[in-house]
Design an enzyme around this catalytic site. Structure first.
Site, PDB file in Angstrom:
ATOM      1  N   GLU A 128       0.835  -1.208   0.000  1.00 51.41           N
ATOM      2  CA  GLU A 128       0.000   0.000   0.000  1.00 51.41           C
ATOM      3  C   GLU A 128       0.866   1.253   0.000  1.00 51.41           C
ATOM      4  O   GLU A 128       1.830   1.361   0.769  1.00 51.41           O
ATOM      5  CB  GLU A 128      -0.913   0.047   1.224  1.00 51.41           C
ATOM      6  N   ASP A 193       9.876   5.719  15.441  1.00 50.44           N
ATOM      7  CA  ASP A 193       9.781   7.155  15.160  1.00 50.44           C
ATOM      8  C   ASP A 193      10.303   7.930  16.362  1.00 50.44           C
ATOM      9  O   ASP A 193       9.865   7.692  17.502  1.00 50.44           O
ATOM     10  CB  ASP A 193       8.321   7.527  14.875  1.00 50.44           C
ATOM     11  N   ASP A 195      10.963  11.955  17.557  1.00 44.27           N
ATOM     12  CA  ASP A 195      10.627  13.337  17.213  1.00 44.27           C
ATOM     13  C   ASP A 195      11.098  14.256  18.332  1.00 44.27           C
ATOM     14  O   ASP A 195      10.813  14.010  19.510  1.00 44.27           O
ATOM     15  CB  ASP A 195       9.117  13.471  17.027  1.00 44.27           C
TER      16      ASP A 195
END
Length: 525
Positions: A128, A193, A195
């Site tokens: 996808e 992830d 950040d």
């Protein structure tokens, strides 16, 4: 993993979660403080002071060299602190974005990375993609059978960015023709992830989207801890770190074993790495049992120098009265707290390094002149609380999570989301990552200085392509990316893919040679 052996407080699991056993404590890395004596429950060092806690001794022809105009970039060397409004370029216009896709985006290599080979397979065809268009429309469940069709659709749609999702058991474009529950994800890279906005309560140099060389150290230390744990504790080898384009990084764990992990295993690994508990205002976020888990002992060794430099000096985190008070709440000795409070109130501008030394000095004035074992434990927990990676663990827990593709353009900064060699993490400067307008200008400048350079073709590997096409004189035509500062990042990406494909080919041969043997991938470490 069993609750009793998790490095942090054991995460809450649903009843059907599969757990991962603890890491063996044999043969630890050289920088791990091995706990061989079970009776030493305090994990003590030989020297009882806080200073000891800190200061231990193939060439391809994919990219067309068209004459699309490049816009001159006004980027100059940036100061340590970057003001987002003043220094970041305006939103990238559609013509510039299209020129980037036409001339620089590594479609072929992205295909090889996700396809795990050069012959189109369901690994790519059932993957996808989600496209964010220039008008902010969001298109999910896009899929492409070949690299050529993928590239053509990206050029046609010209998205501002696109994200990568899982591989499904069927083509995701066909989802509307299937009954509910028939389309299921079957593989996806294990992703993480990091950040910098998650460090806003402790970084004093920048906030929100702004970054500088000082606070980027938090990302470096997070990369080192997570990368080491994934390699040493789980045995993963193919880990690609990618700059997010503004204030963080993503990790893609691409080993075949990692890609096939079900969600319960992903949750377990995320829980293993998730040490901080609660939010910034929730009190003490680290409260580790002793002896420390080997992962935490190793992480502490990695992080102590960063605490000494980044927290105590560069950020001077404890200089404010609010942060000093926060530090006191993390120390369990009430008499020590009161003595420190009086000392710091009499000298409100006392720097963080001096305040940390005060804890050592006052704590050592007690019986025997040695550091209280409880204070030593508190000090270790404080170092972890202020330096340990702050992961967005939800990103890692589910296979269906989408993550921004490498090499897209960050729409706010214009910077390319480039891969980072974790072995050289400290050499990476996010503020020097090229912008799209800078890259196009570099191509124009190179072509102006080298007018005899032949133009490439629009072909990519697949139908109708001619790899390594040469000009009339027989020399290979230089690709546009090779004329720019993007070249070392694409070269690194190519080398990463080569290593990954080598393992994938070996695994496929092994499975084909012995189809009767059922192989299980142990997650023990």
């Amino acid at each position: 993993m069993p609750h009793s052996v998790s490095p942090g407080e054991s995460p809450s699991h649903s009843d059907n979660d599969e757990v991962i056993p603890d890491a063996p404590q044999t043969n630890p890395p050289s920088n791990v403080s091995e706990n061989k004596e079970p009776e030493n429950t305090e994990n003590e060092a030989s020297n009882d002071n806080l200073a000891d806690l800190l200061f231990d001794e193939d060439d391809d022809d994919e990219f067309p060299a068209s004459s699309a105009p490049g816009t001159k970039d006004s980027d100059t060397a940036m100061p340590d602190a970057v003001d987002s409004a003043a220094s970041q370029p305006a939103k990238v216009d559609t013509d510039t974005m299209l020129a980037f896709y036409q001339r620089l985006f590594p479609f072929r290599y992205l295909f090889q990375w996700l396809n795990h080979g050069i012959i189109p397979s369901p690994d790519f065809g059932n993957r996808e993609f989600a496209l964010t268009l220039q008008n902010d429309a969001y298109l999910r469940y896009q899929s492409y059978p070949t690299a050529d069709l993928f590239r053509k659709d990206i050029l046609r749609m010209n998205p501002s960015r696109f994200e990568i999702g899982p591989v499904y058991n069927t083509n995701p474009r066909d989802r509307k023709t299937l009954r509910g529950g028939q389309m299921k994800p079957i593989s996806k890279e294990l992703v993480f992830d990091i950040d910098l906005t998650d460090y806003d309560d402790i970084r004093s140099c920048c906030e929100k989207a702004n970054i500088c060389a000082k606070c980027w150290q938090f990302v470096i230390m997070a990369m080192k801890v997570v990368d080491t744990a994934l390699r040493d504790d789980f045995g993963f080898e193919h880990i690609m770190w990618v700059y997010s384009g503004r204030r963080g990084v993503h990790a893609w764990v691409c080993d075949p074993r990692a890609r096939s992990l079900p969600d319960d295993r992903r949750r377990a690994i995320a829980g293993y790495l998730d040490v901080l508990r609660g939010g910034a205002q929730s009190g003490k976020r680290v409260n580790m049992k002793r002896p420390l888990h080997p992962h935490l002992s190793r992480s502490l060794d990695i992080l102590k120098p960063y605490f000494a430099q980044t927290i105590l000096v560069d950020q001077d985190t404890f200089v404010s009265s609010e942060q000093a008070q926060r530090l006191l709440t993390l120390l369990s000795d009430k008499s020590l707290n009161e003595a420190l409070r009086k000392k710091w109130e009499s000298s409100p501008d006392r720097p963080s390094a001096s305040k940390w030394a005060d804890i050592d000095a006052l704590a050592n004035t007690g019986k025997g002149g040695t550091l209280n074992p409880a204070t030593r434990r508190d000090a270790q927990d404080i170092i972890l609380e202020y330096t340990y990676p702050r992961l967005d663990s939800e990103v890692s827990k589910k296979m269906i999570h989408l993550l921004k593709s490498p090499f897209v353009i960050h729409p706010g900064t214009g910077r390319v989301c480039v891969p980072i060699d974790a072995r050289k993490a400290e050499e990476f400067d996010p503020l020097s990552v090229p912008t799209v307008t800078q890259l196009l200008a570099e191509i124009d400048a190179y072509d102006a200085e080298n007018p005899s350079t032949g133009a490439g073709t629009d072909a990519v590997e697949g139908e109708g392509s001619v790899p390594n096409e040469s000009d009339a004189r027989g020399s290979r035509r230089m690709q546009d990316y090779e004329k720019t500062s993007l070249k070392p990042y694409i070269d690194y990406f190519r080398s990463f893919i080569a290593g990954l494909l080598k393992e994938d080919r070996g695994g496929k041969r092994e499975r084909s040679e012995d189809t009767t043997e059922v192989k299980t991938e142990s997650m023990e470490f």
